[in-house]
Scaffold this motif. Sequence first.
Motif, PDB file in Angstrom:
ATOM      1  N   ARG A 141     -17.818   1.658   7.032  1.00  0.00           N
ATOM      2  CA  ARG A 141     -16.519   1.777   6.343  1.00  0.00           C
ATOM      3  C   ARG A 141     -15.482   0.863   7.000  1.00  0.00           C
ATOM      4  N   LEU A 142     -15.487   0.831   8.316  1.00  0.00           N
ATOM      5  CA  LEU A 142     -14.542  -0.040   9.021  1.00  0.00           C
ATOM      6  C   LEU A 142     -14.807  -1.512   8.697  1.00  0.00           C
ATOM      7  N   GLU A 143     -16.084  -1.868   8.650  1.00  0.00           N
ATOM      8  CA  GLU A 143     -16.437  -3.264   8.393  1.00  0.00           C
ATOM      9  C   GLU A 143     -16.026  -3.693   6.989  1.00  0.00           C
ATOM     10  N   LYS A 144     -16.148  -2.782   6.014  1.00  0.00           N
ATOM     11  CA  LYS A 144     -15.807  -3.113   4.629  1.00  0.00           C
ATOM     12  C   LYS A 144     -14.325  -3.422   4.459  1.00  0.00           C
ATOM     13  N   THR A 145     -13.477  -2.852   5.293  1.00  0.00           N
ATOM     14  CA  THR A 145     -12.027  -3.036   5.142  1.00  0.00           C
ATOM     15  C   THR A 145     -11.421  -3.824   6.297  1.00  0.00           C
ATOM     16  N   THR A 146     -12.276  -4.477   7.067  1.00  0.00           N
ATOM     17  CA  THR A 146     -11.793  -5.112   8.299  1.00  0.00           C
ATOM     18  C   THR A 146     -10.785  -6.238   8.054  1.00  0.00           C
ATOM     19  N   GLN A 147     -10.855  -6.899   6.906  1.00  0.00           N
ATOM     20  CA  GLN A 147      -9.953  -8.017   6.629  1.00  0.00           C
ATOM     21  C   GLN A 147      -8.726  -7.611   5.803  1.00  0.00           C
ATOM     22  N   LEU A 148      -8.628  -6.325   5.464  1.00  0.00           N
ATOM     23  CA  LEU A 148      -7.552  -5.870   4.587  1.00  0.00           C
ATOM     24  C   LEU A 148      -6.342  -5.402   5.394  1.00  0.00           C
ATOM     25  N   LYS A 149      -5.170  -5.462   4.751  1.00  0.00           N
ATOM     26  CA  LYS A 149      -3.934  -4.981   5.359  1.00  0.00           C
ATOM     27  C   LYS A 149      -3.186  -4.131   4.334  1.00  0.00           C
ATOM     28  N   ILE A 150      -2.556  -3.055   4.805  1.00  0.00           N
ATOM     29  CA  ILE A 150      -1.719  -2.275   3.898  1.00  0.00           C
ATOM     30  C   ILE A 150      -0.341  -2.921   3.846  1.00  0.00           C
ATOM     31  N   ARG A 151       0.345  -2.723   2.743  1.00  0.00           N
ATOM     32  CA  ARG A 151       1.668  -3.342   2.585  1.00  0.00           C
ATOM     33  C   ARG A 151       2.727  -2.252   2.426  1.00  0.00           C
ATOM     34  N   GLN A 152       3.913  -2.569   2.856  1.00  0.00           N
ATOM     35  CA  GLN A 152       4.997  -1.595   2.835  1.00  0.00           C
ATOM     36  C   GLN A 152       5.574  -1.487   1.430  1.00  0.00           C
ATOM     37  N   THR A 153       5.678  -0.252   0.953  1.00  0.00           N
ATOM     38  CA  THR A 153       6.250  -0.002  -0.370  1.00  0.00           C
ATOM     39  C   THR A 153       7.398   1.002  -0.313  1.00  0.00           C
ATOM     40  N   SER A 154       7.686   1.533   0.880  1.00  0.00           N
ATOM     41  CA  SER A 154       8.752   2.520   1.019  1.00  0.00           C
ATOM     42  C   SER A 154       9.515   2.277   2.314  1.00  0.00           C
ATOM     43  N   ALA A 155      10.831   2.318   2.207  1.00  0.00           N
ATOM     44  CA  ALA A 155      11.668   2.138   3.398  1.00  0.00           C
ATOM     45  C   ALA A 155      11.513   3.294   4.368  1.00  0.00           C
ATOM     46  N   ASP A 156      11.054   4.455   3.845  1.00  0.00           N
ATOM     47  CA  ASP A 156      10.868   5.636   4.686  1.00  0.00           C
ATOM     48  C   ASP A 156       9.567   5.580   5.473  1.00  0.00           C
ATOM     49  N   ALA A 157       8.716   4.598   5.184  1.00  0.00           N
ATOM     50  CA  ALA A 157       7.406   4.531   5.823  1.00  0.00           C
ATOM     51  C   ALA A 157       7.099   3.110   6.291  1.00  0.00           C
ATOM     52  N   PRO A 158       7.698   2.683   7.394  1.00  0.00           N
ATOM     53  CA  PRO A 158       7.386   1.352   7.926  1.00  0.00           C
ATOM     54  C   PRO A 158       5.939   1.269   8.421  1.00  0.00           C
ATOM     55  N   ILE A 159       5.410   0.052   8.412  1.00  0.00           N
ATOM     56  CA  ILE A 159       4.021  -0.157   8.812  1.00  0.00           C
ATOM     57  C   ILE A 159       3.964  -0.653  10.255  1.00  0.00           C
ATOM     58  N   VAL A 160       3.017  -0.111  11.002  1.00  0.00           N
ATOM     59  CA  VAL A 160       2.750  -0.573  12.364  1.00  0.00           C
ATOM     60  C   VAL A 160       1.363  -1.194  12.373  1.00  0.00           C
ATOM     61  N   TYR A 161       1.296  -2.483  12.704  1.00  0.00           N
ATOM     62  CA  TYR A 161       0.021  -3.200  12.776  1.00  0.00           C
ATOM     63  C   TYR A 161      -0.462  -3.249  14.227  1.00  0.00           C
ATOM     64  N   PRO A 162      -1.770  -3.416  14.420  1.00  0.00           N
ATOM     65  CA  PRO A 162      -2.298  -3.505  15.796  1.00  0.00           C
ATOM     66  C   PRO A 162      -1.613  -4.574  16.639  1.00  0.00           C
ATOM     67  N   SER A 163      -1.191  -5.651  16.000  1.00  0.00           N
ATOM     68  CA  SER A 163      -0.552  -6.745  16.746  1.00  0.00           C
ATOM     69  C   SER A 163       0.887  -6.421  17.149  1.00  0.00           C
ATOM     70  N   ASP A 164       1.445  -5.328  16.596  1.00  0.00           N
ATOM     71  CA  ASP A 164       2.844  -4.983  16.867  1.00  0.00           C
ATOM     72  C   ASP A 164       3.033  -4.300  18.216  1.00  0.00           C
ATOM     73  N   VAL A 165       2.006  -3.589  18.690  1.00  0.00           N
ATOM     74  CA  VAL A 165       2.126  -2.818  19.930  1.00  0.00           C
ATOM     75  C   VAL A 165       0.929  -3.102  20.828  1.00  0.00           C
ATOM     76  N   SER A 166       1.159  -3.028  22.129  1.00  0.00           N
ATOM     77  CA  SER A 166       0.098  -3.357  23.089  1.00  0.00           C
ATOM     78  C   SER A 166      -0.936  -2.241  23.225  1.00  0.00           C
ATOM     79  N   ASP A 167      -0.529  -0.994  23.024  1.00  0.00           N
ATOM     80  CA  ASP A 167      -1.443   0.144  23.175  1.00  0.00           C
ATOM     81  C   ASP A 167      -1.681   0.826  21.829  1.00  0.00           C
TER      82      ASP A 167
END
Length: 568
Positions: free
Chosen positions: A391-417
């Motif tokens: 399942r992880l491999e099937k979606t490994t190249q995909l990214k979710i996109r922000q559609t609500s100001a109440d729900a910001p997205i945090v990507y792996p590259s945004d934080v060190s841990d």
Amino acid sequence: MAVPMDFATKNVLQELLRECTNKSIQIPESFILYYVKLLLLNPSWGILPGTLPHRNDVRYLVKQCVQKLSNQSHSSIVTLKIQHYFKENFENLENMIIKNRADLKARILPLEKDILDAYVEDEEGLGRLFRKVVYFITLTSGLGNPTDEQVYKESAAALKSALLETDLKEFVNETRENKEYQLIELTELVTGIRLFNRDCKKCGSGIEDLPKMLTKALEVTLQDIEKTLESIMETVNLLTTAVDNNYEIEPSAESYVLRRRLPDNVDEPQLNHVMNLLIIYRQYELFVRKILVEVSNMSTTAKSTIEKLKDLLSKVHNSVSFRTAIPTIQVFPLFSQVADAWYRLQNQTIALSQLNQMLLNLHFEVERTNFTEDVIRLMLGPSSIISDADRLEKTTQLKIRQTSADAPIVYPSDVSDFERIELQYLGFCAWKFVETGGGLIPANPNMGVLRIDGKYYAFCCPEAAVAFCSNPFRNILRGLEVVRRRCELINLLQMEDQLIKVSKIEQKGKLYPHLTLAVSRTITEIPLVSHEVEPNPSWALSYSNALYFKNVRSSILKRKSLLEHLIM
């Protein structure tokens, strides 16, 4: 110290225990208390902590509980039972070691009492006392059976090197407290001396090679756990694929919807049963993984302890080599340290034995459930079984996109841990969990996670994230209601503290700023129904919140200006 029960919990517990006795349902009271406390986190039962519950509400809840408890192979009961068992045993592993030591002490307590109360008048009495001390030390140390002639001979010789006849006479006249302390000291010294003699290949009757035995036992246990985990994951992958295979994501006017597509000869109750099986096996997986970590840590600790034991014995050898006399102040502390290292190995052996017993008991309990393999195969259809890694491999190249100001997205590259972020629902897809009413479909946080009110939610695909964000606060509420209805999910998903907080009206606004509006909209959508029917997933959210606000009317009058539109 146990936390005292509130009146409502105590009332339900007493009624349920009485009914279980009447129905000849044999189940530990501690489990029933565990079950009741989880159930009462759901306000839709109409029973609130710290209040006097209505008799009809208690009777209804007890009736529902008895119905489930009468079938102890019921999927939700099995999950709850393994949770309770694990909590009572794994989390109290240190206490179990202490209890094991206490049980040994209790068995030889009469012998210890004879030694402490001994009154010696002659040499014969002194000899009897010495013999009792040898027996006591040998039994306490666990180094053989003192009734064995050779074991007794070696233990007596070791004791004589630490306790002279004049010392024994003085021992008789000591205070009881001093005698107890001296017995502990003598046990450590004799244990250390006997282990040193064994290391010298001089003697060692009745002393097993504990380091070797423990090392081998740890290796075998780790291998067995790996095999068990492999088998569990095969079942988890089968169940996950079967459940997920019966739902399809379809686009809607505003976002996406999840449609249920059941094959012929499979109905909704059967689907729910398979979802319940998935919950059991995910919980089983989690516990086995925790035991695996514990045994791995134990293996590391055992290696360190064995090395320390070897080092201590080497120091003793260096201290006594080529010497006719050695000051006791120099060597006795080393003997005590040798004994301490040995005792720690004994404790690790006890703990390992307990963990192996836990693995057996967990397996036995899980195997009691009705697996319904035919139904699972029908749900699976021609599809291949998909693993978590797939399942992880099937979606490994995909990214979710922000559609609500109440729900910001945090990507792996945004934080060190990023990998240390605590995900809600234990990292399962939040949207599918809500839409399926408890389906545990793995998410892929590497696509990004949504941060909503300080909590993080992961999803199995970008469409799931978009759908969840179409009304995030309402979906969070729906997720809470799913967990409340299926109380076996509370501890699996680590949501007990969260449910306790949201059950208190004073704290709801702090946790979810838009909660008031969300609940208000939900309550107006669906009318209330009779409490004589068990809460139904389609209307449980509105019913539970409406009932909650109705029952606590008196406590929220002071906040009337804020909640006026919610009070019935």
